[in-house]
Design an enzyme around this catalytic site. Structure first.
Site, PDB file in Angstrom:
ATOM      1  N   PRO A  89       2.032  -5.104  -5.415  1.00 57.84           N
ATOM      2  CA  PRO A  89       0.474  -4.937  -6.396  1.00 57.84           C
ATOM      3  C   PRO A  89       0.076  -6.815  -6.771  1.00 57.84           C
ATOM      4  O   PRO A  89      -1.298  -6.237  -7.048  1.00 57.84           O
ATOM      5  CB  PRO A  89       0.903  -4.471  -7.893  1.00 57.84           C
ATOM      6  CG  PRO A  89       2.279  -3.686  -7.753  1.00 57.84           C
ATOM      7  CD  PRO A  89       3.253  -4.290  -6.203  1.00 57.84           C
ATOM      8  N   GLU A 116      12.173  -1.524 -10.246  1.00 63.53           N
ATOM      9  CA  GLU A 116      11.583  -2.148 -10.819  1.00 63.53           C
ATOM     10  C   GLU A 116      10.468  -3.279 -10.184  1.00 63.53           C
ATOM     11  O   GLU A 116       9.677  -4.007 -10.951  1.00 63.53           O
ATOM     12  CB  GLU A 116      11.949  -2.978 -12.668  1.00 63.53           C
ATOM     13  CG  GLU A 116      12.498  -1.549 -13.073  1.00 63.53           C
ATOM     14  CD  GLU A 116      11.224  -0.147 -13.474  1.00 63.53           C
ATOM     15  OE1 GLU A 116       9.922  -0.921 -14.289  1.00 63.53           O
ATOM     16  OE2 GLU A 116      11.723   0.548 -13.380  1.00 63.53           O
ATOM     17  N   ARG A 153      -4.706   3.048  13.229  1.00 62.41           N
ATOM     18  CA  ARG A 153      -6.411   3.881  13.895  1.00 62.41           C
ATOM     19  C   ARG A 153      -7.198   3.133  15.058  1.00 62.41           C
ATOM     20  O   ARG A 153      -8.196   3.010  15.845  1.00 62.41           O
ATOM     21  CB  ARG A 153      -6.712   4.572  12.978  1.00 62.41           C
ATOM     22  CG  ARG A 153      -7.889   3.641  11.912  1.00 62.41           C
ATOM     23  CD  ARG A 153      -8.809   4.471  10.840  1.00 62.41           C
ATOM     24  NE  ARG A 153      -9.881   5.284  11.233  1.00 62.41           N
ATOM     25  CZ  ARG A 153     -10.785   4.943  11.474  1.00 62.41           C
ATOM     26  NH1 ARG A 153     -10.595   3.394  11.170  1.00 62.41           N
ATOM     27  NH2 ARG A 153     -12.001   5.215  11.410  1.00 62.41           N
ATOM     28  N   ASP A 168     -17.439   2.151  11.632  1.00 57.46           N
ATOM     29  CA  ASP A 168     -16.758   2.439  10.636  1.00 57.46           C
ATOM     30  C   ASP A 168     -17.559   2.235   9.009  1.00 57.46           C
ATOM     31  O   ASP A 168     -17.988   0.882   9.469  1.00 57.46           O
ATOM     32  CB  ASP A 168     -14.934   1.577  10.163  1.00 57.46           C
ATOM     33  CG  ASP A 168     -13.893   2.619  11.262  1.00 57.46           C
ATOM     34  OD1 ASP A 168     -14.304   4.369  11.251  1.00 57.46           O
ATOM     35  OD2 ASP A 168     -12.886   2.384  11.138  1.00 57.46           O
TER      36      ASP A 168
HETATM   37  N1  ADE Z   1       3.941  -1.238  -4.561  1.00 54.83           N
HETATM   38  C1  ADE Z   1       3.788  -0.609  -5.756  1.00 54.83           C
HETATM   39  N2  ADE Z   1       2.240  -0.792  -6.093  1.00 54.83           N
HETATM   40  C2  ADE Z   1       1.609  -1.660  -5.349  1.00 54.83           C
HETATM   41  C3  ADE Z   1       0.212  -1.728  -4.844  1.00 54.83           C
HETATM   42  N3  ADE Z   1      -1.215  -1.144  -5.128  1.00 54.83           N
HETATM   43  N4  ADE Z   1       0.226  -2.113  -3.667  1.00 54.83           N
HETATM   44  C4  ADE Z   1       1.176  -2.335  -3.069  1.00 54.83           C
HETATM   45  N5  ADE Z   1       2.359  -2.185  -2.934  1.00 54.83           N
HETATM   46  C5  ADE Z   1       2.735  -1.370  -3.860  1.00 54.83           C
END
Ligand code: ADE
Length: 260
Positions: A89, A116, A153, A168
């Site tokens: 994230p 975690e 794709r 697209d």
């Molecule tokens: N791992 C956990 N959440 C994630 C996300 N939003 N994007 C990429 N990897 C992740």
């Protein structure tokens, strides 16, 4: 193209990769997909892949050794240097342009984090860190599958019509224009007359205008990346859609198509 996924949960990949376009792409030899369980590279007899964080805190952290060993084993066998992506994230937000860039690589490796978090030293393995959005999932498997799908794709021979990828949403920097199929009228909702006119010039102009309207209303920030012609500017100004900070942008749930 070869795409490998380093994961503790290879079985998660079975469903999404055994249907539809992705299945066909593999059958046609356009892409080879492999999952590698990095637990197999753990060094102790319990095959430990995670441990508690130094300094304390909740949860378990992925250890560096199994992932380093897995990457080293793969790269030693590879004919070209693989491009390594870490799903997190905290990564750069994934978007269509990145899918296009990745589709030109011969060999991708996704390292899927889990638990975690992962030991910070694992970051040094990655060429790029990518996120699929500002929310936290239980692991990097779903993000890796989402990104791989967007890449596959685009590979030649995967979509039935090669025009589809070029048309697209996002490829042209705009959201899609509205699409219709038969019947021409359904429960009082008629297909816009221009689409039945057979006039291809008019249809193309209408579609471009609708794509502009939809983008200006739903995702005004995308317009910054678009080169607008003077008449397109005028069109959006007429609809008071050119300066997003000056107007309020209702997100209508229903049909927002304009007759013009
Ligand atoms: N791992 C956990 N959440 C994630 C996300 N939003 N994007 C990429 N990897 C992740």
């Amino acid at each position: 193209m070869l795409i490998q996924f380093l994961t503790l949960f290879p079985e998660m990949f079975t469903g999404p990769f055994s249907c539809s376009m992705i299945k066909r792409a593999q059958e046609r030899g356009v892409v080879t997909l492999e999952t590698i369980d990095f637990r197999a590279y753990a060094e102790d007899r319990h095959r430990t892949v995670d441990d508690t964080p130094y300094g304390g805190g909740p949860g378990m952290i992925l250890k560096p050794e199994p992932i380093f060993k897995a990457v080293e084993a793969i790269t030693a066998k590879a004919s070209t240097k693989p491009y390594i992506i870490l799903t997190t994230p905290q990564g750069e937000p994934f978007r269509q342009q990145i899918a296009v860039e990745l589709s030109k690589m011969p060999h991708l490796i996704f390292i899927c984090g889990h638990y975690e978090g992962f030991d910070e030293r694992i970051r040094t393995l990655a060429d790029r860190e990518l996120s699929i959005g500002d929310y936290v999932l239980t692991g990097g498997e779903l993000p890796a599958m989402v990104m791989a799908d967007a890449v596959i794709r685009l590979l030649p021979g995967v979509l039935g019509d090669p025009q589809s990828a070029a048309q697209d949403s996002f490829s042209r920097g705009l959201l899609d224009y509205p699409q219709y199929t038969k019947p021409a009228e359904f429960r009082g909702m008629a297909v816009p007359a221009v689409l039945l006119s057979g006039d291809h010039g008019k249809i193309e102009a209408w579609r471009r205008q609708q794509a502009l309207l939809r983008t200006a209303r739903r995702r005004p920030e995308l317009l910054a990346g678009i080169e607008l012609s003077p008449s397109e500017r005028e069109f959006l100004e007429e609809h008071q859609l050119l300066n997003p900070e000056k107007q309020d942008l209702p997100m209508k749930g229903g049909n927002e198509i304009e007759s013009d």
